[in-house]
Design a protein around this motif. Structure first.
Motif, PDB file in Angstrom:
ATOM      1  N   VAL A   1      55.309 -12.888   3.474  1.00 53.13           N
ATOM      2  CA  VAL A   1      54.778 -11.536   3.692  1.00 53.13           C
ATOM      3  C   VAL A   1      53.290 -11.429   3.417  1.00 53.13           C
ATOM      4  N   LYS A   2      52.706 -12.465   2.808  1.00 50.05           N
ATOM      5  CA  LYS A   2      51.254 -12.440   2.600  1.00 50.05           C
ATOM      6  C   LYS A   2      50.738 -13.861   2.410  1.00 50.05           C
ATOM      7  N   LYS A   3      49.722 -14.164   3.194  1.00 45.95           N
ATOM      8  CA  LYS A   3      48.984 -15.418   3.040  1.00 45.95           C
ATOM      9  C   LYS A   3      47.590 -15.037   2.567  1.00 45.95           C
ATOM     10  N   THR A   4      47.357 -15.233   1.284  1.00 46.69           N
ATOM     11  CA  THR A   4      46.057 -14.935   0.712  1.00 46.69           C
ATOM     12  C   THR A   4      45.660 -16.120  -0.165  1.00 46.69           C
ATOM     13  N   VAL A   5      44.708 -15.912  -1.071  1.00 48.35           N
ATOM     14  CA  VAL A   5      44.271 -16.999  -1.939  1.00 48.35           C
ATOM     15  C   VAL A   5      44.436 -16.594  -3.395  1.00 48.35           C
ATOM     16  N   ASN A   6      44.418 -17.598  -4.240  1.00 48.39           N
ATOM     17  CA  ASN A   6      44.397 -17.369  -5.679  1.00 48.39           C
ATOM     18  C   ASN A   6      43.055 -16.714  -6.021  1.00 48.39           C
ATOM     19  N   PHE A   7      43.082 -15.490  -6.486  1.00 43.47           N
ATOM     20  CA  PHE A   7      41.832 -14.768  -6.726  1.00 43.47           C
ATOM     21  C   PHE A   7      40.968 -15.441  -7.789  1.00 43.47           C
ATOM     22  N   ASP A   8      41.600 -16.240  -8.671  1.00 41.30           N
ATOM     23  CA  ASP A   8      40.843 -16.948  -9.700  1.00 41.30           C
ATOM     24  C   ASP A   8      40.384 -18.328  -9.230  1.00 41.30           C
ATOM     25  N   ASP A   9      40.968 -18.820  -8.134  1.00 40.38           N
ATOM     26  CA  ASP A   9      40.581 -20.111  -7.548  1.00 40.38           C
ATOM     27  C   ASP A   9      40.769 -20.008  -6.037  1.00 40.38           C
ATOM     28  N   PRO A  10      39.805 -19.406  -5.331  1.00 38.35           N
ATOM     29  CA  PRO A  10      39.974 -19.141  -3.895  1.00 38.35           C
ATOM     30  C   PRO A  10      40.050 -20.385  -3.018  1.00 38.35           C
TER      31      PRO A  10
END
Length: 323
Positions: free
Chosen positions: A34-43
């Motif tokens: 449902v979501k492909k994003t990145v680790n906000f602490d390690d993009p």
């Protein structure tokens, strides 16, 4: 006690090669990305969210997948098993389904209340499918890989392993508002609300358990539901007043979160039900594109070059019917 949880929100684990992770959870387990994003602490790495058709709280399993990540060690101070709810009578189908995919599984519990199928994902994460005698009313994601009549309904429970249950039990009951349902040998079951699937935490007490090492194939944290930010603020203050080290409220784009360690060592998150996963892409297109929060959008080109290319199976985004 001022605030109490309405159940599990999600479980976040650490995986290895992202394509293997996607193939297993979409084609093997029949969940929807449902979501492909990145680790906000390690993009430089993804954060992948799986769940039902819209990623409702209580259906979610999420991953930080790092290629060539070292293997972790499952043990004390962790959520050691993640259990999903499936319909009664479906365990035989699942056993055959996994066998056809070359995935080992075994029926680990058979009684009049619960039937449990145990297996591991490609990185060694321990999973259970639980078919309960109590019907789970939640609608499944009807995928091409798993027919709706057998499909996962959402989270069933998380199993925590601790050396001493006292502090963990205190947090679950006094800080999260759950109640002790049963105690069988070294296993204690706690539940929120009516104790239905998605509202359950099992605690296994093992004084001699080796301490867990958080890396590939282990759970990073489990998250509990809170309806909104206002309640979350009240809850955070309650935890701080009771002596817990709690993070500030963090914006995770699709919900906001606070984190703290319970006395047994497990990292707990309290996450809001809102705003949800359809705030930046339509329901039919969930998981199709790489989504970034506003503060990372200026770095999109660099991030897209850093993350490993992946392919999303076509069954994740069924085409809308033209009328």
């Amino acid at each position: 006690m001022i605030a109490e949880t309405s159940g599990l929100h999600h479980v976040t684990a650490i995986g290895g090669a992202p394509q293997n992770n996607i193939n297993f959870y979409i084609k093997g387990l029949g969940l929807r990305l449902v979501k492909k994003t990145v680790n906000f602490d390690d993009p430089s790495t993804y954060h992948l969210y799986y769940g039902d058709d819209s990623g409702r709280p209580g259906s979610l399993m999420t991953f930080f997948p790092w290629k060539n990540v070292p293997a972790g060690r499952i043990g004390a101070g962790q959520s050691t098993t993640t259990a999903f709810s499936v319909p009664a009578g479906s365990i035989g189908w699942w056993e055959s389904h996994f066998a056809a995919l070359g995935i080992d599984s075994r029926i680990s519990t058979t009684d009049s209340v619960e039937e449990r199928l145990s297996l591991r994902d490609p990185d060694g994460l321990q999973l259970d499918l639980v078919a309960s005698s109590v019907a789970d009313p939640r609608a499944p994601w009807d995928s091409a890989s798993v027919p709706a009549e057998f499909a996962v309904r959402g989270q069933h429970s998380s199993v925590l392993t601790v050396r001493d249950a006292a502090g963990t039990a205190q947090v679950l009951t006094q800080e999260l508002g759950m109640h002790l349902v049963s105690e069988q040998g070294d296993r204690l079951r706690f539940a929120a609300g009516d104790g239905a699937a998605g509202h359950i935490v099992d605690v296994i007490v093992d004084p001699g358990a080796q301490e867990g090492l958080t890396a590939g194939g282990t759970v990073h944290h489990i998250a509990f539901r809170v309806p909104d930010g206002e309640t979350q603020q009240v809850w955070r203050q309650q935890l701080v007043d009771h002596g817990y080290q709690v993070t500030q409220i963090l914006d995770r784009q699709y919900f906001t979160s606070i984190y703290f360690h319970e006395p047994g060592g497990v990292l707990f998150e309290i996450a809001t039900d809102t705003p949800g996963f359809d705030i930046d892409e339509p329901l039919l297109e969930l998981g199709r594109s790489l989504k970034l929060p506003p503060w990372l959008e200026p770095s999109r080109e660099a991030i897209e070059h850093a993350v490993i290319p992946i392919e999303i199976p076509v069954e994740n985004n069924p085409q809308s019917v033209e009328i």
